[in-house]
Write a protein that holds these residues in place. Structure first.
Motif, PDB file in Angstrom:
ATOM      1  N   LYS A  22       0.753  -0.872   0.133  1.00 36.76           N
ATOM      2  CA  LYS A  22      -0.102   0.093   0.025  1.00 36.76           C
ATOM      3  C   LYS A  22       0.897   1.303  -0.035  1.00 36.76           C
ATOM      4  CE  LYS A  22      -3.995  -2.283   2.060  1.00 36.76           C
ATOM      5  NZ  LYS A  22      -5.075  -2.162   3.278  1.00 36.76           N
ATOM      6  N   ALA A  23       2.100   1.245   0.674  1.00 36.03           N
ATOM      7  CA  ALA A  23       3.009   2.275   0.534  1.00 36.03           C
ATOM      8  C   ALA A  23       3.430   2.824  -0.749  1.00 36.03           C
ATOM      9  CB  ALA A  23       4.195   2.186   1.629  1.00 36.03           C
ATOM     10  N   ILE A  24       3.992   1.483  -1.427  1.00 38.64           N
ATOM     11  CA  ILE A  24       4.490   1.546  -2.939  1.00 38.64           C
ATOM     12  C   ILE A  24       3.580   2.164  -3.461  1.00 38.64           C
ATOM     13  CG2 ILE A  24       5.249   0.241  -4.982  1.00 38.64           C
ATOM     14  CD1 ILE A  24       6.354  -1.998  -3.085  1.00 38.64           C
ATOM     15  N   VAL A  25       2.058   1.773  -3.439  1.00 40.37           N
ATOM     16  CA  VAL A  25       1.236   2.381  -4.555  1.00 40.37           C
ATOM     17  C   VAL A  25       0.927   3.615  -4.085  1.00 40.37           C
ATOM     18  CG1 VAL A  25      -1.229   1.925  -5.268  1.00 40.37           C
ATOM     19  CG2 VAL A  25      -0.050  -0.006  -4.783  1.00 40.37           C
ATOM     20  N   SER A  26       0.817   4.185  -3.060  1.00 42.47           N
ATOM     21  CA  SER A  26       0.468   5.567  -2.650  1.00 42.47           C
ATOM     22  C   SER A  26       1.752   6.455  -3.229  1.00 42.47           C
ATOM     23  CB  SER A  26       0.345   5.755  -1.123  1.00 42.47           C
ATOM     24  OG  SER A  26      -0.141   7.128  -0.972  1.00 42.47           O
ATOM     25  N   ARG A  27       2.833   5.815  -3.098  1.00 39.81           N
ATOM     26  CA  ARG A  27       4.069   6.855  -3.366  1.00 39.81           C
ATOM     27  C   ARG A  27       4.313   6.838  -4.753  1.00 39.81           C
ATOM     28  NH1 ARG A  27       7.068   4.083  -0.353  1.00 39.81           N
ATOM     29  NH2 ARG A  27       7.972   2.381  -1.551  1.00 39.81           N
ATOM     30  N   ILE A  28       3.977   5.759  -5.606  1.00 43.38           N
ATOM     31  CA  ILE A  28       4.124   6.132  -6.925  1.00 43.38           C
ATOM     32  C   ILE A  28       2.994   6.574  -7.800  1.00 43.38           C
ATOM     33  CG2 ILE A  28       5.850   4.033  -7.116  1.00 43.38           C
ATOM     34  CD1 ILE A  28       3.637   2.272  -8.435  1.00 43.38           C
ATOM     35  N   THR A  29       2.086   6.473  -7.030  1.00 40.39           N
ATOM     36  CA  THR A  29       0.635   7.388  -7.551  1.00 40.39           C
ATOM     37  C   THR A  29       1.024   8.630  -7.457  1.00 40.39           C
ATOM     38  OG1 THR A  29      -0.808   5.261  -7.100  1.00 40.39           O
ATOM     39  CG2 THR A  29      -1.948   7.455  -7.453  1.00 40.39           C
ATOM     40  N   SER A  30       1.386   9.091  -6.304  1.00 44.26           N
ATOM     41  CA  SER A  30       1.441  10.536  -6.043  1.00 44.26           C
ATOM     42  C   SER A  30       2.670  10.786  -7.000  1.00 44.26           C
ATOM     43  CB  SER A  30       2.142  10.727  -4.404  1.00 44.26           C
ATOM     44  OG  SER A  30       0.996  10.446  -3.585  1.00 44.26           O
ATOM     45  N   TRP A  31       3.838  10.513  -7.168  1.00 41.64           N
ATOM     46  CA  TRP A  31       4.714  10.848  -7.977  1.00 41.64           C
ATOM     47  C   TRP A  31       4.442  10.806  -9.445  1.00 41.64           C
ATOM     48  CZ3 TRP A  31       9.516   7.417  -6.221  1.00 41.64           C
ATOM     49  CH2 TRP A  31       9.902   7.585  -4.680  1.00 41.64           C
ATOM     50  N   SER A  32       3.753   9.847  -9.790  1.00 47.36           N
ATOM     51  CA  SER A  32       3.162   9.703 -11.223  1.00 47.36           C
ATOM     52  C   SER A  32       2.272  10.778 -11.721  1.00 47.36           C
ATOM     53  CB  SER A  32       2.845   8.484 -11.631  1.00 47.36           C
ATOM     54  OG  SER A  32       3.588   7.404 -11.292  1.00 47.36           O
ATOM     55  N   PHE A  33       1.355  11.047 -10.708  1.00 45.96           N
ATOM     56  CA  PHE A  33       0.269  12.058 -11.374  1.00 45.96           C
ATOM     57  C   PHE A  33       0.648  13.384 -11.096  1.00 45.96           C
ATOM     58  CE2 PHE A  33      -3.209   8.826  -9.798  1.00 45.96           C
ATOM     59  CZ  PHE A  33      -3.732   8.553 -11.292  1.00 45.96           C
ATOM     60  N   ASN A  34       1.808  13.808 -10.403  1.00 41.35           N
ATOM     61  CA  ASN A  34       2.320  14.911 -10.239  1.00 41.35           C
ATOM     62  C   ASN A  34       3.702  15.155 -10.779  1.00 41.35           C
ATOM     63  OD1 ASN A  34       0.038  16.316  -8.016  1.00 41.35           O
ATOM     64  ND2 ASN A  34       0.457  14.276  -7.181  1.00 41.35           N
ATOM     65  N   TYR A  35       4.119  14.311 -11.640  1.00 39.98           N
ATOM     66  CA  TYR A  35       5.431  14.323 -12.068  1.00 39.98           C
ATOM     67  C   TYR A  35       5.727  15.642 -13.008  1.00 39.98           C
ATOM     68  CZ  TYR A  35       9.386  12.726 -15.095  1.00 39.98           C
ATOM     69  OH  TYR A  35      10.640  12.613 -15.443  1.00 39.98           O
ATOM     70  N   SER A  36       4.472  16.118 -13.885  1.00 41.54           N
ATOM     71  CA  SER A  36       4.654  17.311 -14.571  1.00 41.54           C
ATOM     72  C   SER A  36       5.110  18.385 -13.849  1.00 41.54           C
ATOM     73  CB  SER A  36       3.487  17.349 -15.553  1.00 41.54           C
ATOM     74  OG  SER A  36       2.411  17.569 -15.030  1.00 41.54           O
ATOM     75  N   TRP A  37       4.384  18.543 -12.510  1.00 37.04           N
ATOM     76  CA  TRP A  37       4.315  19.640 -11.634  1.00 37.04           C
ATOM     77  C   TRP A  37       5.887  19.754 -10.865  1.00 37.04           C
ATOM     78  CZ3 TRP A  37       5.017  19.623  -6.067  1.00 37.04           C
ATOM     79  CH2 TRP A  37       5.075  20.731  -5.628  1.00 37.04           C
ATOM     80  N   PHE A  38       6.478  18.677 -10.490  1.00 38.89           N
ATOM     81  CA  PHE A  38       7.652  18.628  -9.662  1.00 38.89           C
ATOM     82  C   PHE A  38       8.860  18.203 -10.390  1.00 38.89           C
ATOM     83  CE2 PHE A  38       6.770  14.586  -8.384  1.00 38.89           C
ATOM     84  CZ  PHE A  38       7.651  13.899  -8.148  1.00 38.89           C
ATOM     85  N   ALA A  39       8.644  16.957 -11.405  1.00 41.79           N
ATOM     86  CA  ALA A  39       9.885  16.570 -11.605  1.00 41.79           C
ATOM     87  C   ALA A  39      10.335  17.174 -13.016  1.00 41.79           C
ATOM     88  CB  ALA A  39       9.564  15.202 -12.080  1.00 41.79           C
ATOM     89  N   GLU A  40       9.335  17.915 -13.844  1.00 49.68           N
ATOM     90  CA  GLU A  40      10.028  18.178 -15.091  1.00 49.68           C
ATOM     91  C   GLU A  40      10.966  19.422 -14.885  1.00 49.68           C
ATOM     92  OE1 GLU A  40       6.607  18.909 -17.654  1.00 49.68           O
ATOM     93  OE2 GLU A  40       6.580  16.626 -18.137  1.00 49.68           O
ATOM     94  N   SER A  41      10.702  20.085 -13.874  1.00 45.98           N
ATOM     95  CA  SER A  41      11.445  21.351 -13.777  1.00 45.98           C
ATOM     96  C   SER A  41      12.749  20.810 -13.208  1.00 45.98           C
ATOM     97  CB  SER A  41      10.628  22.451 -12.874  1.00 45.98           C
ATOM     98  OG  SER A  41      10.148  21.645 -11.713  1.00 45.98           O
ATOM     99  N   GLY A  42      13.017  19.604 -12.815  1.00 49.77           N
ATOM    100  CA  GLY A  42      14.149  19.126 -12.154  1.00 49.77           C
ATOM    101  C   GLY A  42      15.240  18.908 -13.239  1.00 49.77           C
ATOM    102  N   LYS A  43      16.590  18.525 -12.808  1.00 54.48           N
ATOM    103  CA  LYS A  43      17.580  18.330 -13.852  1.00 54.48           C
ATOM    104  C   LYS A  43      17.212  16.716 -14.131  1.00 54.48           C
ATOM    105  CE  LYS A  43      21.248  20.558 -11.089  1.00 54.48           C
ATOM    106  NZ  LYS A  43      22.566  20.334 -10.327  1.00 54.48           N
ATOM    107  N   LEU A  44      17.836  16.591 -15.424  1.00 54.75           N
ATOM    108  CA  LEU A  44      17.720  15.272 -16.345  1.00 54.75           C
ATOM    109  C   LEU A  44      17.957  14.261 -15.530  1.00 54.75           C
ATOM    110  CD1 LEU A  44      16.621  14.023 -18.807  1.00 54.75           C
ATOM    111  CD2 LEU A  44      18.951  14.075 -19.826  1.00 54.75           C
TER     112      LEU A  44
END
Length: 534
Positions: free
Chosen positions: A120-142
């Motif tokens: 359940k922790a894995i699912v919650s984590r990758i769901t939060s990361w994946s759904f919000n990837y464009s918000w926090f990750a795309e502005s980060g380094k490659l």
């Protein structure tokens, strides 16, 4: 210390040390072989951009930024649900902090057998990361983006192994969600999507009734499961040539049920822990379901009846169709009543984060609900030993109003009687008519002494006793309802209600019925009437 005792102590100590070392070595070895199984290719960028269905709490986001709330200490850090709070805060600093927290978690390189990698922790984590990837990750380094995608890929592959071993219906559904979300952001196609949706449909039959209600009757579990389905549906909608008709139908049906137990104030009715679900969670969830107007009149499988007119709504607990004896609340035939978005009649609510069995049992009792009980005994045995059946359920609608008529056997083994309740809600007249009847069916058990018909009055209502024996319910909003009992044996008492805001003083009204001659009369009944005063 005698030599023998010392030798025994040393022997046990060495045995403990050896066992500890063996377990540690075993953990390291298992972790190594697991990582070999979970090797994944490198990913440069996400295949799809996913949109998060849920909003965070901006106040919590501000507290995290200001250091007044520490995710690693105050929140369930490994799930990363707090990420939505930071997103709601919305600043550049929030994005940078999110990237830092995510990268630090990945760099910690937790053991795959640790609590951080529970399903359940894995699912919650990758769901939060994946759904919000464009918000926090795309502005980060490659390099950060590659590291993040690689972690999502590894965790998604780990979920595939966990799905094979899982034995719980809800956990399987959650794992399926995680696999679909993780694969959708990484791969052009989800090769096994048909099998995953087939398994999802199979597992749902163990959790959802045909009327859309959760089989436990818990609004908390109802909304939790519905939110999982909404997230799955949002991802599947992006995939090509995928038949998700059953998923959509089940989501809509669960949404209709939620909308039916949602009261005019936007909250759930308080039956079976409904007060524990926040108004904001309900609002966000139902907005994502769609098909806003449909509600049920009666849901016999899960066990509720909704009666309404232009200004009033009543929800009655009629007991689940198959498993009434397994209910966690003795709330048979209890009702909650709303007028103009104001709650008038309620149950006593729910304790938050309490493990005290006595307090929980008190709030689960029949006396804590607006229903009838005999000699202060529950209409359902909360230990599950005494069987209770609900039968002769009849619900009818005419041009003049709606009538519910139902009977239960909760007191048959103790007193040889049934309880029958009828509730009528007029469409043209602002009145609610009720009738409670005790029916002698067999001369078994002891003769009951009395029954109490309770009406738990919501706070902000003053009670005024009139000369004719009735009681006025004077609401602070300016309207007044009048409760009249056929036997004129009405009393009011002080009480307390466990609201989402905390413990609040309130009143209860009790109609007392003498049952000592039930064997002679065979039936003893009481009519009661709630009318709006003009």
């Amino acid at each position: 210390m005698p030599r023998t005792v010392l030798m025994v102590f040393l022997s046990h100590y060495l045995e403990w040390i050896n066992k500890l070392m063996f377990n540690s070595l075993n953990l390291i070895t298992n972790n190594y072989f697991l990582k070999q199984k979970l090797k994944v290719p490198e990913f440069q960028s996400p295949i799809r951009k996913l949109t998060d269905s849920w909003q965070g709490n901006i106040e919590n986001g501000q507290k995290i930024i200001n250091g007044r709330l520490t995710p690693k200490v105050s929140l369930d850090f490994n799930k990363f649900e707090f990420l939505r709070d930071l997103k709601s805060e919305g600043s550049v600093q929030a994005r940078a902090m999110t990237r830092s927290l995510v990268e630090n978690w990945i760099d910690a390189n937790y053991n795959l057998l640790s609590k951080e990698f529970r399903a359940k922790a894995i699912v919650s984590r990758i769901t939060s990361w994946s759904f919000n990837y464009s918000w926090f990750a795309e502005s980060g380094k490659l390099d950060f983006q590659k590291k993040l995608l690689n972690s999502i890929a590894l965790q998604t592959k780990y979920l595939e192994l966990k799905l094979i071993d899982s034995k719980e219906h809800l956990e399987k559904i959650i794992i399926i969600k995680g696999i679909i979300v993780g694969q959708s952001i990484l791969y052009p196609e989800i090769i096994n999507i048909k099998d995953l949706l087939g398994l999802l449909d199979y597992e749902l039959q163990f959790l959802i009734n045909p009327d859309g209600g959760h089989k436990t009757r818990s609004p908390v579990l109802q909304i939790e499961l519905l939110r999982h389905l909404i997230e799955i549906r949002s991802v599947v909608a992006l995939l090509k040539n995928v038949d998700a008709a059953n998923l959509h139908k089940k989501t809509i049906k669960m949404g209709e049920f939620c909308r039916s137990i949602q009261m005019p104030n936007g909250c759930f009715s308080w039956f079976h822990g409904g007060s524990l679900v926040s108004k904001n969670i309900i609002k966000q969830t139902l907005e994502r379901v769609g098909f806003k107007n449909k509600t049920f009149d009666i849901a016999e499988d899960t066990g509720f009846c909704r009666m309404s007119n232009v200004n009033s709504v009543i929800l009655v607990d009629i007991g689940s169709k198959k498993n009434t004896s397994n209910d966690s609340k003795a709330s048979l035939f209890a009702f909650e009543f709303f007028y103009q978005k104001q709650k008038i009649i309620s149950n006593l609510g729910e304790l938050v984060n309490s493990n005290l069995r006595y307090e929980k049992n008190s709030l689960a009792s029949s006396a804590a609900h607006s229903t009838l009980n005999i000699d202060d005994r529950n209409n359902i045995d909360l230990s599950g030993h005494r069987k209770t059946k609900v039968f002769n359920i009849k619900y009818g609608t005419t041009k003049d109003g709606n009538l519910l008529d139902a009977t239960h056997s909760g007191y048959e083994l103790m007193y040889g009687v049934f309880h029958r309740r009828q509730i009528y809600v007029g469409k043209k007249t602002l009145e609610i008519k009720g009738r409670d009847e005790i029916i002698n069916v067999d001369n078994i058990g002891s003769t009951p002494k009395s029954a109490n018909i309770r009406f738990h009055v919501y706070p902000d209502i003053d009670l005024i006793k009139t000369r004719d024996g009735s009681i006025l319910l004077n609401h602070k909003k300016g309207f007044v309802w009048k409760l009249y009992a056929g036997n004129q044996n009405l009393i009011s008492q002080d009480s307390v209600m466990f609201t989402p805001e905390g413990l609040v003083k309130c009143k209860q009204i009790i109609i007392n019925l003498n049952l000592e001659k039930i064997r002679t009369y065979k039936t003893i009944s009481c009519d009661w009437l709630l009318t709006l005063q003009k």
